[in-house]
Design a protein around this motif. Structure first.
Motif, mmCIF file in Angstrom:
data_model
loop_
_atom_site.group_PDB
_atom_site.id
_atom_site.type_symbol
_atom_site.label_atom_id
_atom_site.label_comp_id
_atom_site.label_asym_id
_atom_site.label_seq_id
_atom_site.Cartn_x
_atom_site.Cartn_y
_atom_site.Cartn_z
ATOM 1 N N ALA A 143 27.409 48.318 -38.703
ATOM 2 C CA ALA A 143 26.729 47.021 -38.678
ATOM 3 C C ALA A 143 27.810 45.958 -38.592
ATOM 4 O O ALA A 143 28.732 45.935 -39.415
ATOM 5 C CB ALA A 143 25.888 46.826 -39.933
ATOM 6 N N ARG A 144 27.724 45.100 -37.594
ATOM 7 C CA ARG A 144 28.762 44.090 -37.412
ATOM 8 C C ARG A 144 28.142 42.710 -37.189
ATOM 9 O O ARG A 144 27.010 42.585 -36.717
ATOM 10 C CB ARG A 144 29.648 44.448 -36.221
ATOM 11 C CG ARG A 144 28.928 44.470 -34.876
ATOM 12 C CD ARG A 144 29.879 44.831 -33.753
ATOM 13 N NE ARG A 144 29.222 44.767 -32.442
ATOM 14 C CZ ARG A 144 29.830 45.004 -31.297
ATOM 15 N NH1 ARG A 144 31.121 45.360 -31.297
ATOM 16 N NH2 ARG A 144 29.171 44.914 -30.158
ATOM 17 N N ARG A 145 28.908 41.704 -37.545
ATOM 18 C CA ARG A 145 28.485 40.327 -37.300
ATOM 19 C C ARG A 145 28.987 39.886 -35.933
ATOM 20 O O ARG A 145 30.158 40.067 -35.620
ATOM 21 C CB ARG A 145 29.049 39.383 -38.368
ATOM 22 C CG ARG A 145 28.464 39.567 -39.756
ATOM 23 C CD ARG A 145 28.917 38.411 -40.630
ATOM 24 N NE ARG A 145 28.378 38.488 -41.973
ATOM 25 C CZ ARG A 145 29.054 38.902 -43.039
ATOM 26 N NH1 ARG A 145 30.313 39.316 -42.895
ATOM 27 N NH2 ARG A 145 28.497 38.942 -44.218
ATOM 28 N N VAL A 146 28.110 39.301 -35.160
ATOM 29 C CA VAL A 146 28.496 38.773 -33.848
ATOM 30 C C VAL A 146 28.123 37.292 -33.808
ATOM 31 O O VAL A 146 27.205 36.844 -34.503
ATOM 32 C CB VAL A 146 27.796 39.541 -32.704
ATOM 33 C CG1 VAL A 146 28.236 40.988 -32.687
ATOM 34 C CG2 VAL A 146 26.275 39.446 -32.820
ATOM 35 N N PRO A 147 28.836 36.503 -33.019
ATOM 36 C CA PRO A 147 28.544 35.060 -32.971
ATOM 37 C C PRO A 147 27.121 34.777 -32.512
ATOM 38 O O PRO A 147 26.533 35.542 -31.745
ATOM 39 C CB PRO A 147 29.568 34.527 -31.969
ATOM 40 C CG PRO A 147 30.635 35.570 -31.890
ATOM 41 C CD PRO A 147 29.961 36.881 -32.149
ATOM 42 N N MET A 148 26.595 33.643 -32.955
ATOM 43 C CA MET A 148 25.283 33.212 -32.479
ATOM 44 C C MET A 148 25.332 32.865 -30.998
ATOM 45 O O MET A 148 24.384 33.086 -30.268
ATOM 46 C CB MET A 148 24.809 31.994 -33.278
ATOM 47 C CG MET A 148 24.553 32.274 -34.754
ATOM 48 S SD MET A 148 23.183 33.410 -35.019
ATOM 49 C CE MET A 148 21.821 32.518 -34.292
ATOM 50 N N GLY A 149 26.451 32.285 -30.564
ATOM 51 C CA GLY A 149 26.602 31.875 -29.166
ATOM 52 C C GLY A 149 26.979 30.413 -29.090
ATOM 53 O O GLY A 149 28.120 30.039 -29.311
ATOM 54 N N VAL A 150 26.014 29.556 -28.805
ATOM 55 C CA VAL A 150 26.218 28.109 -28.767
ATOM 56 C C VAL A 150 25.466 27.490 -29.933
ATOM 57 O O VAL A 150 24.258 27.694 -30.086
ATOM 58 C CB VAL A 150 25.730 27.504 -27.438
ATOM 59 C CG1 VAL A 150 25.895 25.977 -27.449
ATOM 60 C CG2 VAL A 150 26.488 28.105 -26.264
ATOM 61 N N VAL A 151 26.187 26.750 -30.766
ATOM 62 C CA VAL A 151 25.610 26.137 -31.959
ATOM 63 C C VAL A 151 25.503 24.629 -31.748
ATOM 64 O O VAL A 151 26.500 23.960 -31.441
ATOM 65 C CB VAL A 151 26.469 26.419 -33.208
ATOM 66 C CG1 VAL A 151 25.901 25.702 -34.430
ATOM 67 C CG2 VAL A 151 26.544 27.929 -33.455
ATOM 68 N N GLY A 152 24.300 24.100 -31.901
ATOM 69 C CA GLY A 152 24.099 22.650 -31.858
ATOM 70 C C GLY A 152 24.201 22.081 -33.264
ATOM 71 O O GLY A 152 23.531 22.554 -34.179
ATOM 72 N N VAL A 153 25.049 21.082 -33.433
ATOM 73 C CA VAL A 153 25.278 20.473 -34.742
ATOM 74 C C VAL A 153 24.851 19.010 -34.673
ATOM 75 O O VAL A 153 25.347 18.246 -33.840
ATOM 76 C CB VAL A 153 26.752 20.579 -35.159
ATOM 77 C CG1 VAL A 153 26.982 19.891 -36.499
ATOM 78 C CG2 VAL A 153 27.191 22.043 -35.223
ATOM 79 N N ILE A 154 23.936 18.617 -35.532
ATOM 80 C CA ILE A 154 23.445 17.239 -35.604
ATOM 81 C C ILE A 154 23.770 16.703 -36.995
ATOM 82 O O ILE A 154 23.322 17.264 -37.998
ATOM 83 C CB ILE A 154 21.934 17.164 -35.339
ATOM 84 C CG1 ILE A 154 21.596 17.790 -33.976
ATOM 85 C CG2 ILE A 154 21.450 15.719 -35.391
ATOM 86 C CD1 ILE A 154 20.099 17.878 -33.691
ATOM 87 N N THR A 155 24.558 15.624 -37.058
ATOM 88 C CA THR A 155 25.074 15.139 -38.337
ATOM 89 C C THR A 155 24.630 13.709 -38.611
ATOM 90 O O THR A 155 24.348 12.945 -37.685
ATOM 91 C CB THR A 155 26.607 15.207 -38.364
ATOM 92 O OG1 THR A 155 27.131 14.480 -37.239
ATOM 93 C CG2 THR A 155 27.082 16.644 -38.308
ATOM 94 N N PRO A 156 24.596 13.303 -39.885
ATOM 95 C CA PRO A 156 24.209 11.944 -40.266
ATOM 96 C C PRO A 156 25.412 11.007 -40.332
ATOM 97 O O PRO A 156 26.549 11.424 -40.140
ATOM 98 C CB PRO A 156 23.598 12.152 -41.647
ATOM 99 C CG PRO A 156 24.424 13.260 -42.229
ATOM 100 C CD PRO A 156 24.773 14.167 -41.065
ATOM 101 N N TRP A 157 25.125 9.758 -40.686
ATOM 102 C CA TRP A 157 26.157 8.722 -40.694
ATOM 103 C C TRP A 157 26.839 8.544 -42.053
ATOM 104 O O TRP A 157 27.894 7.926 -42.140
ATOM 105 C CB TRP A 157 25.545 7.374 -40.294
ATOM 106 C CG TRP A 157 24.297 7.032 -41.065
ATOM 107 C CD1 TRP A 157 23.009 7.206 -40.655
ATOM 108 C CD2 TRP A 157 24.209 6.479 -42.386
ATOM 109 N NE1 TRP A 157 22.133 6.809 -41.632
ATOM 110 C CE2 TRP A 157 22.842 6.354 -42.704
ATOM 111 C CE3 TRP A 157 25.154 6.070 -43.333
ATOM 112 C CZ2 TRP A 157 22.387 5.837 -43.923
ATOM 113 C CZ3 TRP A 157 24.715 5.563 -44.554
ATOM 114 C CH2 TRP A 157 23.350 5.450 -44.838
#
Length: 489
Positions: A143-157
């Motif tokens: 069992a191995r961990r693989v990347p999600m792929g493309v991660v969208g990050v939305i941050t506050p001010w």
């Protein structure tokens, strides 16, 4: 060294960062100094088409990045941390101007972001899987961990540098590409700065994109089929909308949302120490922190003494332009937010609450405020304020304290102050919150403990050294055999 020297202003002015610096398809966004309203720069605004193009670039670049040895990915992030440390003075000043925070908060944000990045970098050197057992002798099972792929990050001010770091670092370390949408009120300290740092640190092109913009940009990011995961920190209202869309797309969404956090003060405390902690919990960064102490729940036998101390401390606090002087509080982020604080205070007074300190403002500079006789049903008890207001509610016994603390649908942070640790722990065990602090106030941020809430405060996906590996990867089960087995068909 200044932020603009990390990337000269004529390079990023009116631009987004996506496969290099380019013009955005949705115009420009002014960067303002919050205390004065002066424009100090401008960045590009990303359109839905920009998001789609960035996701395509990131998808292609991510494959090679995932195949890069983990320690090499970590080295890039460690260089980012070194650059942050080297240029901390100028970066902190940019945070002060762009967010309206006081100087110590700006410096603290840089320090915490460095720690987030270093701990994120460490993920790249950790084990990525385990050998599992199997009931077939000839089968090798992993069992191995693989990347999600493309991660969208939305941050506050409100804390743009930290809240971007805690997603960017573990996402990149575990082999993902990142599309970052910083809040349009803080696009430099929350986004452009990271593009500069990662480019200088040697991150391969195409893996990191900065796409400033408003709701339309964020919606495009959430909906894009090439974006595999969304990491969002912000308001409950927006988080609910993102969760609804992501759920329909069967897309992972990590949501840390608002809070209406109780600070429970029992009758066996040092009242002065408790009031000091409570003032800090309510007034740090003008109360514009999701973990702020939104409700001071104080046992009746010490209520008068606690309120007196809290009012005395509050009245001594100064408010002004944090870039020009050493003040305790800076401005509210914008007029809309200041008007909302006004509304909550006024509506609560109309329902019977009393103001003992503050309660007024000069433009965006809101005086720190203490309100008493606060009960459930008042906006100041029920709603997240995001302003410098300490609301005090009195309780009789431990059961009533727990009932009041749990009397809303938020569940981010709770705190209990008591000299009797067993008593405090019994109360803590009954609180509906993702985080509980005993003998401290509510605003604590460390990368080592799981950060996240329950109820209207989030969906339990926490950011920390304990949880980041799972949050930014997915499990894959792999089996191998020397030869194909025989089957009945």
């Amino acid at each position: 060294m200044s932020v603009t020297e990390l990337a000269p202003a004529d390079v990023w002015r009116n631009r987004i960062y996506s496969g290099g610096w380019k013009t955005g398809g949705a115009g420009t966004i002014a960067v303002t100094e919050k205390a004065t309203g002066i424009e100090i720069g401008s960045v590009g605004a990303a359109s839905a088409a920009d998001v789609s193009a960035a996701a395509a670039i990131a998808t292609e670049a991510q494959r090679a990045w995932a195949a890069t040895p983990g320690p090499q990915r970590g080295d890039v992030l460690r260089e980012v941390a070194r650059l942050l440390q080297e240029h901390r003075e100028e970066i902190a000043r940019q945070i002060v101007r762009e967010t309206g925070s006081i100087r110590p908060k700006g410096y603290l944000e840089v320090k915490l972001a460095i720690r987030e990045i270093l701990e994120g970098a460490a993920l790249a050197s950790q084990s990525t899987g385990v050998i599992t057992t199997s009931d077939v002798r000839e089968r090798h099972s992993v069992a191995r961990r693989v990347p999600m792929g493309v991660v969208g990050v939305i941050t506050p001010w409100n804390s743009p540098l930290i809240l971007a770091a805690r997603a960017i670092a573990p996402a990149l370390a575990t082999g993902n590409a990142v599309l970052l949408k910083p809040d349009p009120q803080t696009p430099v300290s929350g986004g452009i700065l990271y593009a500069c740092l990662l480019e200088i640190a040697g991150l391969p092109e195409g893996l990191f994109h900065v796409l400033p913009g408003g709701a339309e940009t964020g919606d495009a990011l959430v909906r894009d089929p090439q974006v595999n995961m969304i990491s969002f920190t912000g308001s409950t209202r927006v988080g609910q909308a993102i969760g609804s869309v992501a759920g329909g797309l069967l897309k992972r969404a990590n949501l840390e949302l608002g809070g209406k956090n109780p600070y429970i003060v029992l009758d066996d405390v040092d009242v002065e120490a408790a009031a000091s902690a409570g003032a800090w919990g309510s007034f740090l960064h003008q109360g514009q922190v999701c973990m702020a102490a939104g409700r001071h729940l104080v046992q009746e036998s010490i209520a008068d003494a606690y309120i007196e101390s809290l009012v005395r401390r509050t009245s001594a606090l100064t408010v002004g332009d944090p870039f020009k002087g050493d003040f305790h509080l800076g401005p509210i982020i914008n007029e809309r937010q200041a008007e909302n604080v006004d509304r909550i205070v006024a509506d609560s007074v109309s329902k019977g609450a009393k103001i003992l300190a503050g309660g007024s403002r000069d433009g965006l500079f809101f005086k720190p405020t203490v309100m008493v006789d606060v009960v459930p049903g008042m906006p100041v008890f029920d709603e997240e304020i995001f302003g410098p207001v300490a609301a005090v509610t009195v309780f009789k016994d431990d059961d009533e304290a727990v009932s009041l603390a749990n009397q809303n649908r938020y569940g981010l942070v709770a705190a209990v102050a008591s000299s009797n640790l067993r008593r405090a722990q019994r109360i803590a065990d009954r609180l509906h919150a993702g985080i509980v602090h005993i003998n401290d106030q509510t605003i604590l941020h460390e990368v080592f403990g799981p950060m996240g809430g329950v109820g209207l405060s989030g969906n339990g996906h926490n950011y920390s050294t304990l949880t980041n590996a799972d949050q930014f990867t997915e499990w894959q089960w792999v089996t191998t055999r020397d030869d194909l087995p025989a089957y009945p068909f």
